[in-house]
Scaffold this motif. Sequence first.
Motif, PDB file in Angstrom:
ATOM      1  N   GLU A 293      26.923 -20.300  -4.037  1.00  0.00           N
ATOM      2  CA  GLU A 293      27.376 -21.298  -3.079  1.00  0.00           C
ATOM      3  C   GLU A 293      28.172 -22.354  -3.825  1.00  0.00           C
ATOM      4  O   GLU A 293      27.786 -22.776  -4.913  1.00  0.00           O
ATOM      5  CB  GLU A 293      26.168 -21.932  -2.388  1.00  0.00           C
TER       6      GLU A 293
ATOM      7  N   TYR B 294      27.488 -13.633  -0.165  1.00  0.00           N
ATOM      8  CA  TYR B 294      26.289 -12.877   0.161  1.00  0.00           C
ATOM      9  C   TYR B 294      26.409 -11.440  -0.319  1.00  0.00           C
ATOM     10  O   TYR B 294      27.508 -10.888  -0.407  1.00  0.00           O
ATOM     11  CB  TYR B 294      26.079 -12.827   1.681  1.00  0.00           C
TER      12      TYR B 294
ATOM     13  N   VAL C 225      30.003 -10.238   1.069  1.00  0.00           N
ATOM     14  CA  VAL C 225      30.559 -10.950   2.218  1.00  0.00           C
ATOM     15  C   VAL C 225      30.690 -12.408   1.800  1.00  0.00           C
ATOM     16  O   VAL C 225      29.732 -13.010   1.320  1.00  0.00           O
ATOM     17  CB  VAL C 225      29.658 -10.843   3.468  1.00  0.00           C
TER      18      VAL C 225
ATOM     19  N   CYS D 281      32.993 -22.295   5.188  1.00  0.00           N
ATOM     20  CA  CYS D 281      32.641 -23.193   6.277  1.00  0.00           C
ATOM     21  C   CYS D 281      33.246 -24.570   6.010  1.00  0.00           C
ATOM     22  O   CYS D 281      33.530 -24.923   4.862  1.00  0.00           O
ATOM     23  CB  CYS D 281      31.125 -23.335   6.394  1.00  0.00           C
TER      24      CYS D 281
ATOM     25  N   ARG E 211      34.142 -15.423   8.060  1.00  0.00           N
ATOM     26  CA  ARG E 211      33.578 -14.445   7.122  1.00  0.00           C
ATOM     27  C   ARG E 211      34.625 -13.418   6.744  1.00  0.00           C
ATOM     28  O   ARG E 211      35.451 -13.028   7.560  1.00  0.00           O
ATOM     29  CB  ARG E 211      32.373 -13.739   7.745  1.00  0.00           C
ATOM     30  N   GLU E 212      34.537 -12.984   5.485  1.00  0.00           N
ATOM     31  CA  GLU E 212      35.452 -11.959   4.977  1.00  0.00           C
ATOM     32  C   GLU E 212      34.657 -11.009   4.093  1.00  0.00           C
ATOM     33  O   GLU E 212      33.899 -11.447   3.236  1.00  0.00           O
ATOM     34  CB  GLU E 212      36.560 -12.640   4.176  1.00  0.00           C
ATOM     35  N   THR E 213      34.851  -9.719   4.312  1.00  0.00           N
ATOM     36  CA  THR E 213      34.160  -8.693   3.535  1.00  0.00           C
ATOM     37  C   THR E 213      35.060  -8.204   2.417  1.00  0.00           C
ATOM     38  O   THR E 213      36.259  -8.011   2.612  1.00  0.00           O
ATOM     39  CB  THR E 213      33.768  -7.519   4.449  1.00  0.00           C
TER      40      THR E 213
ATOM     41  N   LYS F 165      26.262  -7.797   0.754  1.00  0.00           N
ATOM     42  CA  LYS F 165      26.463  -7.163   2.062  1.00  0.00           C
ATOM     43  C   LYS F 165      25.249  -6.327   2.480  1.00  0.00           C
ATOM     44  O   LYS F 165      24.796  -6.438   3.617  1.00  0.00           O
ATOM     45  CB  LYS F 165      27.728  -6.310   2.052  1.00  0.00           C
TER      46      LYS F 165
ATOM     47  N   GLU G 283      31.743 -16.319   2.972  1.00  0.00           N
ATOM     48  CA  GLU G 283      31.812 -17.164   4.147  1.00  0.00           C
ATOM     49  C   GLU G 283      32.367 -18.522   3.719  1.00  0.00           C
ATOM     50  O   GLU G 283      31.874 -19.121   2.768  1.00  0.00           O
ATOM     51  CB  GLU G 283      30.407 -17.320   4.723  1.00  0.00           C
TER      52      GLU G 283
ATOM     53  N   ARG H  15      30.114 -19.580   0.606  1.00  0.00           N
ATOM     54  CA  ARG H  15      28.840 -18.879   0.395  1.00  0.00           C
ATOM     55  C   ARG H  15      29.165 -17.411   0.183  1.00  0.00           C
ATOM     56  O   ARG H  15      29.919 -16.824   0.951  1.00  0.00           O
ATOM     57  CB  ARG H  15      27.924 -19.047   1.597  1.00  0.00           C
TER      58      ARG H  15
ATOM     59  N   CYS I 240      32.624 -21.514  10.561  1.00  0.00           N
ATOM     60  CA  CYS I 240      32.627 -20.572   9.431  1.00  0.00           C
ATOM     61  C   CYS I 240      33.466 -19.330   9.722  1.00  0.00           C
ATOM     62  O   CYS I 240      33.467 -18.817  10.845  1.00  0.00           O
ATOM     63  CB  CYS I 240      31.206 -20.144   9.110  1.00  0.00           C
TER      64      CYS I 240
END
Length: 113
Positions: free
Chosen positions: A68, A58, A41, A45, A30-32, A60, A43, A56, A28
Amino acid sequence: MSIAAAIGAIVVIRYGVDVHQRLHAGNCLRETSAKEVGEYVAEICLPPARGMALLRLYSKPSGTLLAERLYEHSDPHLIWTREELIYDTAASDGKGTVGLPPTWWDRLLAFVP
């Protein structure tokens, strides 16, 4: 076997395969999001099936899963805008994006295994 039972069996099998792909996704990244977009955030995968990607999204601050998506893509990357997160640039008809903020439907589906 009736047609309805056959269709039901296909739906259950397809759902089971999707659950397996989501549960076993790895590698995975991740990128903010930028502050002007919101506090998210994302993700991406790689599930066991080649040519697939799992996104996914999220919150933060809380870490809550908001959306998803499991989709076909060989080179996944993200584009953030103020209105949406574009995760599949090859998609058409509004697919390949998650609205920001995610809809109640996105949030509901994120909780379904």
